[in-house]
Design an enzyme around this catalytic site. Structure first.
Site, PDB file in Angstrom:
ATOM      1  N   CYS A 532       0.820  -1.208   0.000  1.00 51.07           N
ATOM      2  CA  CYS A 532       0.000   0.000   0.000  1.00 51.07           C
ATOM      3  C   CYS A 532       0.855   1.259   0.000  1.00 51.07           C
ATOM      4  CB  CYS A 532      -0.914   0.031   1.231  1.00 51.07           C
ATOM      5  SG  CYS A 532      -2.207  -1.230   1.190  1.00 51.07           S
ATOM      6  N   GLY A 551      12.155  15.515   4.177  1.00 49.02           N
ATOM      7  CA  GLY A 551      12.099  14.279   4.959  1.00 49.02           C
ATOM      8  C   GLY A 551      11.456  14.459   6.320  1.00 49.02           C
ATOM      9  N   ASP A 571      -1.972  13.207   5.432  1.00 53.11           N
ATOM     10  CA  ASP A 571      -1.886  11.752   5.367  1.00 53.11           C
ATOM     11  C   ASP A 571      -3.281  11.208   5.099  1.00 53.11           C
ATOM     12  OD1 ASP A 571      -0.788   9.254   5.406  1.00 53.11           O
ATOM     13  OD2 ASP A 571       0.201   9.491   7.354  1.00 53.11           O
ATOM     14  N   ASP A 594       1.921  13.706  13.212  1.00 51.20           N
ATOM     15  CA  ASP A 594       3.028  14.432  12.590  1.00 51.20           C
ATOM     16  C   ASP A 594       3.224  15.792  13.256  1.00 51.20           C
ATOM     17  OD1 ASP A 594       3.618  12.399  10.836  1.00 51.20           O
ATOM     18  OD2 ASP A 594       2.321  13.166   9.256  1.00 51.20           O
ATOM     19  N   GLY A 645     -13.146  21.938   6.292  1.00 52.16           N
ATOM     20  CA  GLY A 645     -13.308  21.728   4.851  1.00 52.16           C
ATOM     21  C   GLY A 645     -12.618  20.453   4.441  1.00 52.16           C
ATOM     22  N   GLY A 646     -12.371  20.306   3.122  1.00 51.83           N
ATOM     23  CA  GLY A 646     -11.680  19.119   2.644  1.00 51.83           C
ATOM     24  C   GLY A 646     -12.066  18.791   1.221  1.00 51.83           C
ATOM     25  N   GLN A 647     -11.841  17.526   0.879  1.00 57.54           N
ATOM     26  CA  GLN A 647     -12.113  17.070  -0.484  1.00 57.54           C
ATOM     27  C   GLN A 647     -12.690  15.664  -0.425  1.00 57.54           C
ATOM     28  OE1 GLN A 647     -11.890  18.748  -3.309  1.00 57.54           O
ATOM     29  NE2 GLN A 647     -12.578  17.034  -4.544  1.00 57.54           N
ATOM     30  N   THR A 648     -13.730  15.420  -1.236  1.00 56.36           N
ATOM     31  CA  THR A 648     -14.388  14.121  -1.251  1.00 56.36           C
ATOM     32  C   THR A 648     -14.477  13.604  -2.686  1.00 56.36           C
ATOM     33  OG1 THR A 648     -15.718  14.775   0.646  1.00 56.36           O
ATOM     34  CG2 THR A 648     -16.451  12.855  -0.573  1.00 56.36           C
ATOM     35  N   ASP A 749       7.063  10.270  14.418  1.00 54.48           N
ATOM     36  CA  ASP A 749       6.027   9.302  14.782  1.00 54.48           C
ATOM     37  C   ASP A 749       6.253   8.035  13.969  1.00 54.48           C
ATOM     38  OD1 ASP A 749       5.225  10.708  12.426  1.00 54.48           O
ATOM     39  OD2 ASP A 749       3.214   9.876  12.649  1.00 54.48           O
TER      40      ASP A 749
END
Length: 867
Positions: A532, A551, A571, A594, A645-648, A749
Site C-alpha cells: 500500500c 524528509g 496523510d 506528525d 473543509g476538505g475534499q471528497t 512518529d
C-alpha cells in the site's frame, strides 16, 4: 396533616333551631321509641306543630344529626341533645292549650362551648339570646311567657339522659382521635374535626382506575424492554462507550428507576394499617419509593437535555470539553435533590396519587425547588436547541436537498418535540391540579352530603378532569417509550457484529446472527502495508531535489510575519479495521501525530480527505462513509480542533485522511534536528499494530487461521485486536505537550515504514553526526508468538513491520526521559519505554543512520483498557 372544608356546607344544618312564630294549634304526641332522639330525652310527651308530623320531623332530624358526625365527640353529643330538645320540645297543657317548653339557655351555652370552633367558623350569627317573631327568647333563661300570660319553665338538664354512645363519623369519614394520630402523619381531616377521609379514597370511578392502570402497566413494560436493550447494547455489547452512549446510559438508568418506582406503587399499598393515614417516609418502602422517583424523574429530564446538547455540539463540530466534570456535577445534583427531602422527611403518599413523593399539601416550595425549577431550566435549553435544529435542518435542505439527511434530522426534531411536550405537561400538571383543588374538595363535600342523607352506595363521586390525569400518567410512562429514538439499526448491527463480548461468550450465536459480511469494510483492509505504500528508499529517491526539509514529518513554511511559521502535514489511509467509526478516529490520530512529533499539541485547522467506495452497495457506502466521518470528527473534537473543509471523491477503496495545520512562533515547536550524543530514545506506544490487524482478518480466512490456531484462540485474538485499535486511536497529544517540558531534542512518529525506517529518517535529519541504536522493542502482548510462529514473516524484530498511528519516538536527555515516562503514564494511563540511545558517529553527518541490535530486548506490553 391536611384539612379540607365540608362543614361550610354541613354546619348550616347545625342547630337549625326554629325561629318561626309559635304555633298555638300544635298537638301533644308520644315520642316514638324508635326515634333517634329517644335515648337523649327522659320524657315522652312532645309538642308537634300543626303543619308537621312526627315522621317528617324525624326524617329531617336524622339528616341533621348525621352531619353532626363530621365534628367531634363532644360537639356531637351536645349538639344532638340540644337539637333533640328543641325539635321535640316537652309538651305542656295549660288552660286547655298545648304549649312547649323551650330549651334553657344554659344548655345552649354548654353546646356553644363544646362546638365553639364550628359555630365561630361556620355559624357566627348563631346566638343563645336570639328572639323569635313573637318576641319569645329561643333559649330562655328560666321560662317562657306566652300571649295568654301562661308561663312555662324551660327544659333544663333534667330533661336529658346521659348518653355515652361511641362516636362515629359520617360515612365514609373515619374517626381519628388525638391519641390515635401519628406525628407528622398524613391525614385528610374535615376542618376542625376529628373525622378524616378514609384511605384509600378513590376520587375516580373503578373503570377509570382500570383503564389508567392498564395503560401504565403496558407502557412501563414496553419501556422496560426498550431500556434494557439499550443498556445491554451500549454497556455490554459495545466494545467502547462514546460520550453520547454514556449520556444515553445515564438516561436509561434514570428511566429504570422510574419503572422501579412504579413497581413500588403496584406492589405496596399507599395506606397504613390505620384506616385514615396515608403512608409517610417512616413507613418503609414509601421513603424509598419517593427517593427513587425523584432521581428517576429529575435524571431523565437532565440527561435528555445533555443528549440534545451533545447533538447540538456535533452539528457545530465542537466537543464538550467539560464532559467528565459536568457528568459528575449533574449526578451529584440529582442525588442531592433526592437526599434533601429524605432528611426533611418529606416523602409521603397523598390523596389522588398512587405512590410516594415530595409532599406539597402544606404549600411549601420543596417540589418547586427540587424538581420543577431544574425542569424548567432544562426545558428552556431544549426549546432553544429545538429551535436551532429546526432552523438548521431547513437551511441545510435548502442548500442541499438530501432526503436522507432531512429524514434523520426531522426524526430527531419530532422526538425532541415529543420530549418537550411530555416534560412541559408534567411540569404544568401539578399547578393545574392545585388550581382546581377547591373545586374538587367542594365536589367531595357535596358527595359526602349526599352519602350522609342517602347512603354511600346511592351517591356517585365524579371528579372531572380524568383525561388530564390520564394524559399526565401517559406522559410519565412515555418517557421510556421515546428511548426508541436512540435505536440506530445500522449502529446496532455494527456494535453486535464487532462485539468482543458476544464473540467470547456466545460465538455460535454471534456467527449465526450478528456477523456482517466482510464486504462492508473488512475486505478493504490492508493486504500488507508494503503493497500500500511506496517503499521508503524509492520514495526518498523520487523526492530528491524538491526542497529542504522534505524528509520531515511536517512542512515548515515561513509567513510574511516575523518569526511566525505555518506547520502542515497530510496523510490518508485505507481501512485496516472493520469498524469505520474507529477507522475515522485512527486516521485523525495518525494525521495529528506528525504535528505532535514537532512538540505541537494544538492543531489550528483540519481539512478532511475522503473517498467513498464505489464497490460497496449504496447502503454500505452511505453507512461506512458516515461512520468514518463521525469518528474522524469526534477525534478532532478530543484533540481540540475541528474540520473546516476538505475534499471528497469516489474510489474503489474507501479512504480517509486529512491535512493538519498550525500557525505558531518559531520558538513554539521543536524542529527534529537537534538530537545529541548521550540522548536516549523514548517510544510512547507499543509496536505490532499491523500484525494485529492481519491477525484479526485471519479469523475469517480458515486456511490462514489454521497456521496459528495451535498457539492462540479466537477470544485472545479479539482482545489483542481491541487493544491494538485503542492504541492506534489514542492521540499522541500528551507526549507532544511533555516534549517541551522535558527538553526533547527531536522526534518522529512511527507509522508505515516501521520503527527502523522512521528512526533512520530522523537520524538523517540531525545536524550532528549521530547514530541511533535501538536495543528494546515493546510489542503488544500476543504478537510475539504470532511473529515467531510465522518465522518472522513481518520483520517485526528488524523494525520494518508497518505500524499505523504508532507512538512518538523521541530523543531527549536521559535524566529527563524517566520524568517524561512517569508523567505520561500518570496522564494517559499507558506506559512508555526507553528503547534506544543516540551515539556520536565518526562518519559524516550525511551518513547518519539507525540500527536495531541483533538480539533486541523484547517487552510484551500488557493489555489494559485505560484509553
Amino acid at each position: 396533616m391536611i384539612k379540607f372544608n365540608i362543614l361550610c356546607i354541613i354546619f348550616l344544618y347545625f342547630i337549625s333551631i326554629q325561629v318561626n312564630a309559635f304555633d298555638y294549634n300544635g298537638t301533644c304526641e308520644v315520642l316514638n321509641t324508635s326515634s333517634l332522639c329517644s335515648p337523649f330525652l327522659n320524657y315522652t310527651s312532645i309538642y308537634i306543630p300543626s303543619n308537621q308530623t312526627q315522621s317528617e320531623i324525624e326524617d329531617m332530624l336524622y339528616t341533621t344529626v348525621q352531619f353532626f358526625k363530621a365534628t367531634t365527640p363532644e360537639c356531637l353529643s351536645s349538639a344532638t341533645a340540644l337539637y333533640c330538645l328543641n325539635t321535640f320540645k316537652p309538651c305542656v297543657v295549660v288552660n286547655n292549650t298545648n304549649l312547649a317548653r323551650y330549651p334553657c339557655r344554659s344548655i345552649c351555652e354548654n353546646t356553644v362551648i363544646n362546638c365553639k370552633t364550628f359555630i365561630e367558623n361556620y355559624l357566627p350569627s348563631f346566638s343563645c339570646t336570639r328572639i323569635d317573631p313573637d318576641g319569645f327568647p329561643t333559649f330562655p333563661i328560666n321560662s317562657t311567657t306566652y300571649q295568654g300570660n301562661e308561663t312555662v319553665t324551660c327544659s333544663n338538664e333534667n330533661y336529658l339522659n346521659m348518653v355515652n354512645e361511641p362516636f362515629e363519623c359520617i360515612k365514609p369519614l373515619v374517626y381519628v382521635n388525638e391519641s390515635q394520630r401519628v406525628e407528622n402523619g398524613i391525614y385528610y381531616f374535615v376542618e376542625d374535626s376529628d373525622c378524616a377521609l378514609g384511605c384509600p379514597f378513590k376520587i375516580y370511578q373503578d373503570y377509570e382506575y382500570r383503564v389508567l392502570d392498564g395503560f401504565k402497566i403496558t407502557l412501563y413494560t414496553i419501556s422496560f424492554f426498550l431500556i434494557v436493550i439499550l443498556i445491554f447494547t451500549y454497556s455490554v455489547v459495545s466494545n467502547t462507550i462514546a460520550e453520547r452512549m454514556e449520556l444515553i446510559l445515564f438516561y436509561c438508568i434514570c428511566e429504570l428507576l422510574l419503572i422501579l418506582s412504579f413497581l413500588f406503587e403496584v406492589n405496596s399499598n399507599q395506606c397504613t394499617d390505620d384506616l385514615a393515614r396515608y403512608k409517610g417516609q417512616s413507613d418503609g418502602i414509601c421513603g424509598l419509593n419517593g427517593f427513587v422517583f425523584q432521581i428517576g424523574a429529575l435524571g431523565c429530564i437532565i440527561w435528555f437535555t445533555m443528549i440534545y446538547i451533545d447533538f447540538y455540539l456535533t452539528i457545530k463540530m465542537k466537543k464538550n470539553e467539560y464532559f467528565r466534570l459536568s457528568k459528575y456535577i449533574l449526578w451529584a445534583f440529582i442525588l442531592i435533590t433526592a437526599i434533601i427531602p429524605t432528611i426533611g422527611k418529606k416523602y409521603t403518599s397523598s390523596l389522588g396519587t398512587s405512590g410516594c413523593w415530595i409532599n406539597s399539601d402544606d404549600n411549601s416550595a420543596w417540589q418547586l425547588v427540587l424538581l420543577f425549577i431544574p425542569m424548567w431550566i432544562s426545558l428552556t435549553l431544549m426549546l432553544i436547541l429545538l429551535s436551532y435544529l429546526i432552523y438548521k435542518t431547513l437551511a441545510m435542505y435548502r442548500v442541499s436537498p438530501n432526503r436522507k439527511a432531512l429524514y434523520f434530522n426531522l426524526r430527531t426534531v419530532v422526538f425532541m418535540i415529543i420530549v418537550v411536550f411530555e416534560f412541559t405537561f408534567l411540569s404544568m400538571y401539578k399547578f393545574y391540579m392545585e388550581s382546581k383543588e377547591d373545586e374538587y374538595f367542594n365536589i367531595v363535600s357535596d358527595w359526602m352530603k349526599c352519602a350522609a342523607v342517602n347512603g354511600e352506595q346511592n351517591c356517585t363521586l365524579k371528579i372531572p378532569d380524568f383525561p388530564i390525569r390520564f394524559l399526565n400518567a401517559l406522559c410519565l410512562a412515555m418517557v421510556g417509550i421515546v428511548s426508541v429514538q436512540f435505536y440506530d439499526i445500522t449502529l446496532f448491527k455494527q456494535l453486535y457484529s464487532d462485539s468482543l463480548f458476544l464473540r467470547k461468550y456466545f460465538p455460535k450465536l454471534h456467527h449465526k446472527y450478528f456477523e456482517i459480511e466482510t464486504s462492508e469494510m473488512g475486505s478493504y483492509s490492508f493486504k500488507s502495508s508494503k503493497r500500500c505504500k511506496i517503499p521508503q528508499k524509492e520514495l526518498l529517491s523520487l523526492l530528491e531535489g524538491i526542497g529542504d526539509g522534505i524528509g520531515f514529518d511536517c512542512s515548515i513554511t515561513p509567513t510574511k510575519f516575523p518569526d511566525i511559521v505555518q506547520i502542515s502535514t497530510t496523510d490518508f489511509f485505507f481501512p485496516n479495521v472493520d469498524d469505520p467509526y474507529i477507522q475515522g478516529k485512527i486516521a485523525c490520530a495518525n494525521v495529528l501525530s506528525d504535528l505532535y512529533s514537532f512538540g505541537i499539541d494544538d492543531c489550528d485547522n483540519m481539512l478532511m480527505l475522503l473517498a467513498a467506495s464505489i464497490d460497496m452497495t449504496p447502503e454500505q457506502r452511505s453507512w461506512s462513509t458516515r461512520k468514518m466521518i463521525e469518528g474522524f470528527n469526534d477525534q478532532c473534537k478530543i484533540a481540540g480542533t475541528k474540520v473546516t473543509g476538505g475534499q471528497t471523491v469516489k474510489n474503489p477503496w474507501p479512504i480517509i485522511g486529512g491535512v493538519a495545520t498550525s500557525i505558531l512562533k518559531t520558538s513554539d515547536f521543536i524542529k527534529p534536528v537537534n538530537a545529541q550524543p548521550g540522548d536516549v530514545l523514548v517510544l510512547t506506544k507499543p509496536l505490532g499494530t499491523q500484525i494485529c490487524a492481519n491477525y484479526h482478518q485471519w479469523l475469517g480466512i480458515p486456511e490462514k487461521w489454521a497456521r496459528i490456531d495451535s498457539i492462540t484462540t479466537r477470544e485472545e485474538c479479539e482482545v489483542v485486536f481491541q487493544f491494538a485499535m485503542n492504541s492506534m486511536a489514542r492521540l499522541n497529544r500528551t507526549g507532544a505537550r511533555l516534549m517541551r517540558k522535558y527538553q526533547a531534542h527531536a522526534a518522529t512518529d512511527v507509522t508505515g515504514f516501521g520503527i527502523l525506517g522512521h528512526s533512520t529518517n530522523l537520524a538523517k535529519n540531525q545536524l550532528l553526526p549521530v547514530k541511533f541504536e535501538i536495543h528494546t522493542l515493546p510489542i503488544i502482548k500476543g504478537v510475539k508468538k504470532i511473529e515467531e510462529k510465522l518465522n518472522l514473516f513481518y520483520n517485526l524484530y528488524k523494525g520494518t513491520s508497518a505500524e499505523t498511528s504508532g507512538g512518538l519516538l523521541i530523543a531527549m536527555p536521559p535524566d529527563q526521559a524517566e520524568l517524561f515516562i512517569k508523567e505520561i503514564q500518570e496522564i494517559d494511563k499507558q506506559p512508555a519505554w526507553i528503547v534506544g540511545k543516540v551515539l556520536a558517529s565518526d562518519l559524516p553527518q550525511s551518513e547518519n543512520t539507525s540500527i536495531i541490535l541483533e538480539n533486541p530486548n523484547i517487552i510484551e506490553a500488557e493489555w489494559n483498557s485505560n484509553f
